[in-house]
Design a protein around this motif. Structure first.
Motif, PDB file in Angstrom:
ATOM      1  N   LYS A  83      -7.522   2.708   4.234  1.00  0.00           N
ATOM      2  CA  LYS A  83      -6.904   3.504   3.183  1.00  0.00           C
ATOM      3  C   LYS A  83      -7.013   2.750   1.870  1.00  0.00           C
ATOM      4  O   LYS A  83      -6.451   1.671   1.724  1.00  0.00           O
ATOM      5  CB  LYS A  83      -5.431   3.738   3.546  1.00  0.00           C
ATOM      6  CG  LYS A  83      -4.848   5.025   3.022  1.00  0.00           C
ATOM      7  CD  LYS A  83      -3.494   5.305   3.667  1.00  0.00           C
ATOM      8  CE  LYS A  83      -2.598   4.099   3.701  1.00  0.00           C
ATOM      9  NZ  LYS A  83      -1.451   4.190   4.572  1.00  0.00           N
ATOM     10  N   GLY A  84      -7.762   3.297   0.940  1.00  0.00           N
ATOM     11  CA  GLY A  84      -7.855   2.707  -0.405  1.00  0.00           C
ATOM     12  C   GLY A  84      -8.285   1.255  -0.384  1.00  0.00           C
ATOM     13  O   GLY A  84      -7.752   0.416  -1.093  1.00  0.00           O
ATOM     14  N   LEU A  85      -9.283   0.948   0.454  1.00  0.00           N
ATOM     15  CA  LEU A  85      -9.761  -0.436   0.555  1.00  0.00           C
ATOM     16  C   LEU A  85     -10.626  -0.767  -0.660  1.00  0.00           C
ATOM     17  O   LEU A  85     -11.702  -0.213  -0.847  1.00  0.00           O
ATOM     18  CB  LEU A  85     -10.565  -0.615   1.847  1.00  0.00           C
ATOM     19  CG  LEU A  85     -11.341  -1.923   2.010  1.00  0.00           C
ATOM     20  CD1 LEU A  85     -10.399  -3.109   1.995  1.00  0.00           C
ATOM     21  CD2 LEU A  85     -12.146  -1.914   3.285  1.00  0.00           C
ATOM     22  N   THR A  86     -10.110  -1.646  -1.499  1.00  0.00           N
ATOM     23  CA  THR A  86     -10.843  -2.095  -2.686  1.00  0.00           C
ATOM     24  C   THR A  86     -10.934  -3.604  -2.593  1.00  0.00           C
ATOM     25  O   THR A  86      -9.939  -4.268  -2.346  1.00  0.00           O
ATOM     26  CB  THR A  86     -10.117  -1.685  -3.973  1.00  0.00           C
ATOM     27  OG1 THR A  86     -10.064  -0.263  -3.999  1.00  0.00           O
ATOM     28  CG2 THR A  86     -10.848  -2.187  -5.202  1.00  0.00           C
ATOM     29  N   LEU A  87     -12.137  -4.124  -2.752  1.00  0.00           N
ATOM     30  CA  LEU A  87     -12.322  -5.551  -2.523  1.00  0.00           C
ATOM     31  C   LEU A  87     -13.431  -6.047  -3.437  1.00  0.00           C
ATOM     32  O   LEU A  87     -14.546  -5.519  -3.421  1.00  0.00           O
ATOM     33  CB  LEU A  87     -12.717  -5.782  -1.054  1.00  0.00           C
ATOM     34  CG  LEU A  87     -12.870  -7.221  -0.587  1.00  0.00           C
ATOM     35  CD1 LEU A  87     -11.537  -7.938  -0.637  1.00  0.00           C
ATOM     36  CD2 LEU A  87     -13.421  -7.256   0.830  1.00  0.00           C
ATOM     37  N   ILE A 132     -12.232   2.641  -0.543  1.00  0.00           N
ATOM     38  CA  ILE A 132     -12.816   3.218   0.673  1.00  0.00           C
ATOM     39  C   ILE A 132     -11.705   3.700   1.599  1.00  0.00           C
ATOM     40  O   ILE A 132     -10.760   2.959   1.887  1.00  0.00           O
ATOM     41  CB  ILE A 132     -13.703   2.180   1.364  1.00  0.00           C
ATOM     42  CG1 ILE A 132     -14.970   2.005   0.519  1.00  0.00           C
ATOM     43  CG2 ILE A 132     -14.036   2.583   2.786  1.00  0.00           C
ATOM     44  CD1 ILE A 132     -15.955   1.051   1.064  1.00  0.00           C
ATOM     45  N   SER A 133     -11.803   4.940   2.007  1.00  0.00           N
ATOM     46  CA  SER A 133     -10.808   5.509   2.913  1.00  0.00           C
ATOM     47  C   SER A 133     -11.503   6.323   3.997  1.00  0.00           C
ATOM     48  O   SER A 133     -12.407   7.102   3.701  1.00  0.00           O
ATOM     49  CB  SER A 133      -9.845   6.437   2.156  1.00  0.00           C
ATOM     50  OG  SER A 133      -9.158   5.726   1.161  1.00  0.00           O
ATOM     51  N   ASP A 180      -3.600  -5.897   0.258  1.00  0.00           N
ATOM     52  CA  ASP A 180      -2.697  -4.924   0.865  1.00  0.00           C
ATOM     53  C   ASP A 180      -2.898  -4.919   2.375  1.00  0.00           C
ATOM     54  O   ASP A 180      -3.927  -4.466   2.860  1.00  0.00           O
ATOM     55  CB  ASP A 180      -3.010  -3.532   0.286  1.00  0.00           C
ATOM     56  CG  ASP A 180      -2.179  -2.452   0.970  1.00  0.00           C
ATOM     57  OD1 ASP A 180      -1.246  -2.813   1.711  1.00  0.00           O
ATOM     58  OD2 ASP A 180      -2.479  -1.262   0.751  1.00  0.00           O
ATOM     59  N   PRO A 181      -1.915  -5.431   3.126  1.00  0.00           N
ATOM     60  CA  PRO A 181      -2.099  -5.479   4.585  1.00  0.00           C
ATOM     61  C   PRO A 181      -2.244  -4.090   5.192  1.00  0.00           C
ATOM     62  O   PRO A 181      -2.787  -3.948   6.288  1.00  0.00           O
ATOM     63  CB  PRO A 181      -0.840  -6.187   5.083  1.00  0.00           C
ATOM     64  CG  PRO A 181       0.147  -6.093   3.975  1.00  0.00           C
ATOM     65  CD  PRO A 181      -0.628  -5.979   2.702  1.00  0.00           C
ATOM     66  N   HIS A 182      -1.775  -3.069   4.478  1.00  0.00           N
ATOM     67  CA  HIS A 182      -1.832  -1.716   5.038  1.00  0.00           C
ATOM     68  C   HIS A 182      -3.133  -0.995   4.711  1.00  0.00           C
ATOM     69  O   HIS A 182      -3.289   0.178   5.054  1.00  0.00           O
ATOM     70  CB  HIS A 182      -0.638  -0.884   4.543  1.00  0.00           C
ATOM     71  CG  HIS A 182       0.663  -1.432   5.020  1.00  0.00           C
ATOM     72  ND1 HIS A 182       1.138  -1.191   6.289  1.00  0.00           N
ATOM     73  CD2 HIS A 182       1.563  -2.252   4.438  1.00  0.00           C
ATOM     74  CE1 HIS A 182       2.297  -1.829   6.447  1.00  0.00           C
ATOM     75  NE2 HIS A 182       2.569  -2.486   5.342  1.00  0.00           N
ATOM     76  N   ALA A 183      -4.076  -1.690   4.044  1.00  0.00           N
ATOM     77  CA  ALA A 183      -5.363  -1.051   3.747  1.00  0.00           C
ATOM     78  C   ALA A 183      -6.133  -0.802   5.036  1.00  0.00           C
ATOM     79  O   ALA A 183      -6.969   0.093   5.105  1.00  0.00           O
ATOM     80  CB  ALA A 183      -6.178  -1.919   2.800  1.00  0.00           C
ATOM     81  N   ILE A 184      -5.890  -1.624   6.055  1.00  0.00           N
ATOM     82  CA  ILE A 184      -6.531  -1.417   7.351  1.00  0.00           C
ATOM     83  C   ILE A 184      -5.431  -1.327   8.419  1.00  0.00           C
ATOM     84  O   ILE A 184      -4.613  -2.247   8.547  1.00  0.00           O
ATOM     85  CB  ILE A 184      -7.500  -2.566   7.689  1.00  0.00           C
ATOM     86  CG1 ILE A 184      -8.645  -2.600   6.668  1.00  0.00           C
ATOM     87  CG2 ILE A 184      -8.054  -2.403   9.105  1.00  0.00           C
ATOM     88  CD1 ILE A 184      -9.583  -3.765   6.849  1.00  0.00           C
ATOM     89  N   LEU A 185      -5.407  -0.226   9.137  1.00  0.00           N
ATOM     90  CA  LEU A 185      -4.440  -0.060  10.212  1.00  0.00           C
ATOM     91  C   LEU A 185      -5.185   0.021  11.533  1.00  0.00           C
ATOM     92  O   LEU A 185      -6.071   0.859  11.709  1.00  0.00           O
ATOM     93  CB  LEU A 185      -3.621   1.218  10.017  1.00  0.00           C
ATOM     94  CG  LEU A 185      -2.827   1.354   8.706  1.00  0.00           C
ATOM     95  CD1 LEU A 185      -2.141   2.714   8.647  1.00  0.00           C
ATOM     96  CD2 LEU A 185      -1.799   0.236   8.581  1.00  0.00           C
ATOM     97  N   ILE A 186      -4.867  -0.880  12.441  1.00  0.00           N
ATOM     98  CA  ILE A 186      -5.444  -0.828  13.781  1.00  0.00           C
ATOM     99  C   ILE A 186      -4.342  -0.373  14.723  1.00  0.00           C
ATOM    100  O   ILE A 186      -3.316  -1.058  14.850  1.00  0.00           O
ATOM    101  CB  ILE A 186      -6.000  -2.205  14.195  1.00  0.00           C
ATOM    102  CG1 ILE A 186      -7.194  -2.548  13.296  1.00  0.00           C
ATOM    103  CG2 ILE A 186      -6.406  -2.216  15.664  1.00  0.00           C
ATOM    104  CD1 ILE A 186      -7.796  -3.902  13.565  1.00  0.00           C
TER     105      ILE A 186
END
Lengths: 546, 309
Positions: free
Chosen positions: A286-290, A303-304, A339-345
């Motif tokens: 969710k909203g992965l910006t790097l 990226i979502s 943001d730890p919540h950018a990737i949820l497993i």
């Protein structure tokens, strides 16, 4: 049986490839052979790699060398290129018997080679890498101009000042190809050259290769993609278990027949179930910006996507558009995300976890680089199996390695994925590229992960094994796993994925159901935003087909 | 000018203390850039020292003595090259053995020379320039080896980063399989690099026994070979930092000696540790960029090359 799926005829057709006219010189026998191998034998401990191989290559001919992983193709071309010495047999070059003592001799004779595992120097620049393969006295400034010119002419964009270690696999291959073209060779050997190219790049490479052949040079073309061989090559030599089993004219032989010659029986193509997939989302981005780690990387921008239970999502794109960064962000190899919540497993915030912690949450990863990232070269297969599987499969006892169970698991992978190795105690480095890939993919799949992220799953793997890997991925998804495939191979994505998104310049397109998009659309999305000199022609042809 | 004239002898001793380190480290830099780790620097230095001293005392010729130091270092290095490249012996073990061998062998050769002293190497003596206050002796008051050590470092930098042969050498150190596959003779290039490294180490040893302390004493290199090795690594294989490191080490060695003789209240053992601690601290501090290290470290350092695997 839909054999064609695994060899990709749709793509070849849509790319506008046509079998080209037979080479007249070769047919009339007017031209003497450029290279002749007579009864070449090469033995390795415990293995007969080449068994009495005869091969003739003529000027202006594009000859395919077909065969499964481990059929002896690489060994044979290494002998031609002087990297290995044949145990028996004669080599004749331009009518003269020769001994090719080393690559330098081969290159002086006019033989150039593009390797499957690139022979590049990672800490050096593109220009330095190319300079090393040039004759003494080459002026770097002049060479820079030639590199820029050739890379533009052949649609292989390269920045001469870039360091190789910052480049992706696809970009590295461009260096190899340009380096060979600069040498002005009489015989050009290419080992799986299109495996990491987009359709547009492949088209432009093919027109380059045809042009090279028209100039009277010979090309020895190793590929597993039979439709490409049909479209490009004048003649084909099929190897199986180190022997020449057939010579054929690929334009007159069906892909299916050639595949049968190669493998000995019919390859199974992947069959997809069409059951509904509406399960829960296991992997969410969710909203992965790097920001890229260095100035040559690609920034990932917002990226979502989500991958549902039982779904295979494909991410297409040309190398260097953020694939490496995305894979590192997903696997936890890269730096922790803000943001730890950018990737949820499985719903758990994984953005700041390392790879081991993400594996504990139920994810598994197969990186693109099977040698540096996917395996430890000096360790045995059972040790390599242990490294990623010990926690999930409980391969330890009282904190020590449970050897019998570890070996059992490695054996299960070797048998289940038809890995050609001398046993569970073979070192990873002793396997050919395709076999190692099968082992690494099998090692992850048999752990029954709930999420599998896999990059370039069948790079350098032959058609039969690719189909087996594809089937295994589909079966894994059917059992409820969420599979994310990052691949440059559009045939592959169209063969196995339920939805597709395109990664271009660090941005991901909206994932769409695979039935709703055409290869053209995806191909143009991949290549169109890319700085490709050859796009207009290829694009025009595609538009007329579409 | 008289108020700073006391600095002149200090600077001169700093230069003499740094020169052997610089010579040996420059040689080892080339060796490591080719992908070979030769831990025998100490052994090659000490053999070079005894060969130079023995030649000087029996012939009286400084030129022959220097050549003897060079040749002796290269000869010992050729043994290393034969064992590690020809017989594929482990580089670390062979290098360590070479150091132990060199110390013992030099003691045997030098047994008859203990206690003799030589005239130090002649200093460059340019009448007018040398009489300039302060800069005169510092710039023009040294023997030929000091100037050579700078020339060698500049030459090696140019060779590594500007010449084609240097590019090839770095390529061999970066990935010997790739270099082999595009046709470079990996083993020959490495052997030549090892010989050069040995000659430079021998020269560093010769400087010790001909100029620094013009005499022979058993084990007179006293660990300088190890410092040279450490300098190459801590300088992250970059010539400029190698120069900085060698001179920092030399300067602090001399300054702590002066401080000790001035009688400051710190145990002499602590002062003796200073050069090592300070040099490592500074070099680590300026080379924290992992990417730069990765770009400069030879990828195949210490790895065995098996052609036609």
């Amino acid at each position: 049986m839909p054999i064609q799926k695994c060899v990709g005829p749709r793509l070849a057709q849509e790319m506008g490839l046509k079998p080209i006219e037979q080479n007249n010189q070769g047919k009339n026998g007017l031209d003497s052979p450029l290279l002749t191998l007579d009864g070449v034998v090469k033995r390795f401990p415990g293995c007969l790699a080449n068994d009495n191989v005869d091969l003739v290559v003529r000027k202006g001919e594009i000859r395919a060398l077909l065969g499964e992983n481990g059929a002896g193709k690489s060994t044979l071309v290494k002998i031609i290129y002087g990297l290995l010495a044949a145990d028996e047999g004669r080599i004749t070059w331009r009518g003269e018997p020769v001994t090719i003592e080393g690559p330098a001799v081969a290159r002086d004779m006019g033989i150039a080679m593009v390797f499957q595992h690139f022979s590049l120097f990672e800490t050096m620049t593109v220009l330095e890498n190319i300079l090393l393969a040039m004759p003494k006295g080459t002026s770097p400034a002049e060479l820079r101009e030639r590199v820029v010119r050739i890379s533009r002419d052949y649609g292989l964009p390269l920045d001469p000042g870039r360091h190789v270690h910052t480049m992706s696999v696809g970009e590295r291959q461009r260096i190899e190809i340009v380096r060979c073209l600069l040498l002005d060779p009489s015989l050009l050997i290419l080992d799986e050259p299109t495996s990491v190219l987009t359709p547009q790049e492949a088209i432009s490479l093919f027109s380059t290769l045809r042009q090279i052949a028209r100039e009277g040079r010979a090309i020895l073309y190793i590929s597993h993609k039979l439709e490409e061989v049909k479209a490009l090559c004048h003649t084909a030599t099929v190897l199986r278990a180190g022997r020449v089993v057939a010579e054929c004219n690929p334009s007159e032989t069906s892909a299916r027949a050639m595949a049968e010659l190669m493998i000995g029986d019919r390859p199974q193509s992947a069959e997809r179930g069409d059951d509904e997939r509406s399960g829960q989302i296991r992997l969410t981005v969710k909203g992965l910006t790097l920001a890229a780690a260095d100035q040559f990387g690609t920034d990932l921008q917002d990226i979502s996507f989500g991958v549902a239970e039982g779904e295979i999502l494909g991410i297409a794109g040309v190398a260097g558009n953020g694939q490496r960064e995305l894979m590192e962000a997903l696997s936890g190899e890269g730096p922790a995300l803000e943001d730890p919540h950018a990737i949820l497993i499985e719903g758990a915030a994984a953005g700041q976890l390392g790879p081991a912690a993400r594996r504990r949450l139920g994810a598994a990863f197969v990186p693109e680089e099977r040698i540096d990232h996917g395996s430890v070269q000096n360790m045995t297969l059972s040790e390599n199996a242990f490294l990623t599987a010990f926690r999930r499969l409980g391969l330890t006892r009282l904190g020590l390695i449970d050897r019998p169970r570890t070996r059992g698991y490695a054996r299960q992978v070797i048998d289940g994925f038809d890995v050609r190795a001398s046993g569970t105690e073979a070192e990873a480095r002793s396997l050919s590229g395709g076999n190692l890939q099968k082992f690494i993919v099998g090692r992850e799949i048999l752990q029954e992960p709930r999420i599998l992220v896999i990059a370039q799953p069948t790079w350098g793997v032959d058609a039969g094994a690719a189909a087996a890997i594809h089937q295994a991925l589909i079966d894994l998804a059917r059992r409820g796993c969420s599979v994310l495939v990052i691949s440059q191979d559009l045939d592959e994505i169209f063969a196995i994925c339920d939805r597709i998104a395109v990664l271009s310049d660090g941005k991901l397109s909206e994932p769409r159901p695979i039935q709703a998009v055409s290869v053209d659309e995806v191909g143009l999305l991949m290549g169109g935003l890319h700085d490709m000199a050859a796009i207009p022609e290829a694009g025009g042809r595609e538009a007329s087909l579409g | 000018m008289s108020d700073i004239s006391w600095l002149v002898p200090v600077i001169l001793t700093v230069i003499t203390a740094s020169t052997p380190l610089l010579l040996a480290a420059t040689g080892e830099l080339v060796v490591e850039k080719s992908g070979v780790l030769n831990l025998g620097v100490e052994g090659m230095m000490v053999v070079g020292a005894v060969a130079a001293f023995a030649t000087a005392s029996s012939t009286g010729s400084a030129v022959l003595a220097i050549l003897a130091g060079l040749a002796a270092g290269a000869a010992v290095a050729s043994v290393f090259g034969f064992l590690t490249l020809g017989l594929v012996a482990n580089q670390v073990a062979t290098g360590l053995a070479l150091t132990i061998f060199g110390i013992g062998f030099s003691a045997l050769i030098g047994a008859g020379y203990v206690g003799y002293a030589l005239e130090p190497l002649p200093k460059l003596d340019i009448p007018v320039l040398n009489d300039l206050p302060f800069v005169g002796p510092i710039l023009f008051g040294h023997d030929a080896l000091v100037y050579f050590s700078f020339a060698a470092l500049v030459g090696v930098s140019w060779f590594l980063y500007r010449s084609r042969a240097g590019l090839v050498l770095r390529a061999v150190g970066e990935s010997h399989d790739s270099a082999h596959s595009i046709g470079y003779p990996v083993l020959r290039i490495r052997f030549l690099a090892i010989l050069f490294g040995g000659a430079m180490s021998g020269l560093g040893g010769a400087y010790l026994s001909l100029s620094y302390t013009p005499m022979w004493a058993e084990n007179m290199t006293a660990g300088r070979g190890w410092i040279a090795l450490a300098l190459v690594v801590f300088s992250t294989w970059r010539p400029g930092r190698l120069l900085l490191g060698a001179y920092m080490f030399g300067a602090i060695t001399i300054l702590q000696l002066h401080a000790q003789s001035a009688g400051i209240g710190v145990p002499s053992q602590v002062m003796s540790m200073l050069p090592y601690l300070a040099t490592i601290a500074v070099l680590v501090a300026i080379s924290r960029d992992a990417t730069k290290i990765r770009l400069n470290a030879p990828g195949c350092l210490g790895k065995v090359f098996h052609p036609a695997r």
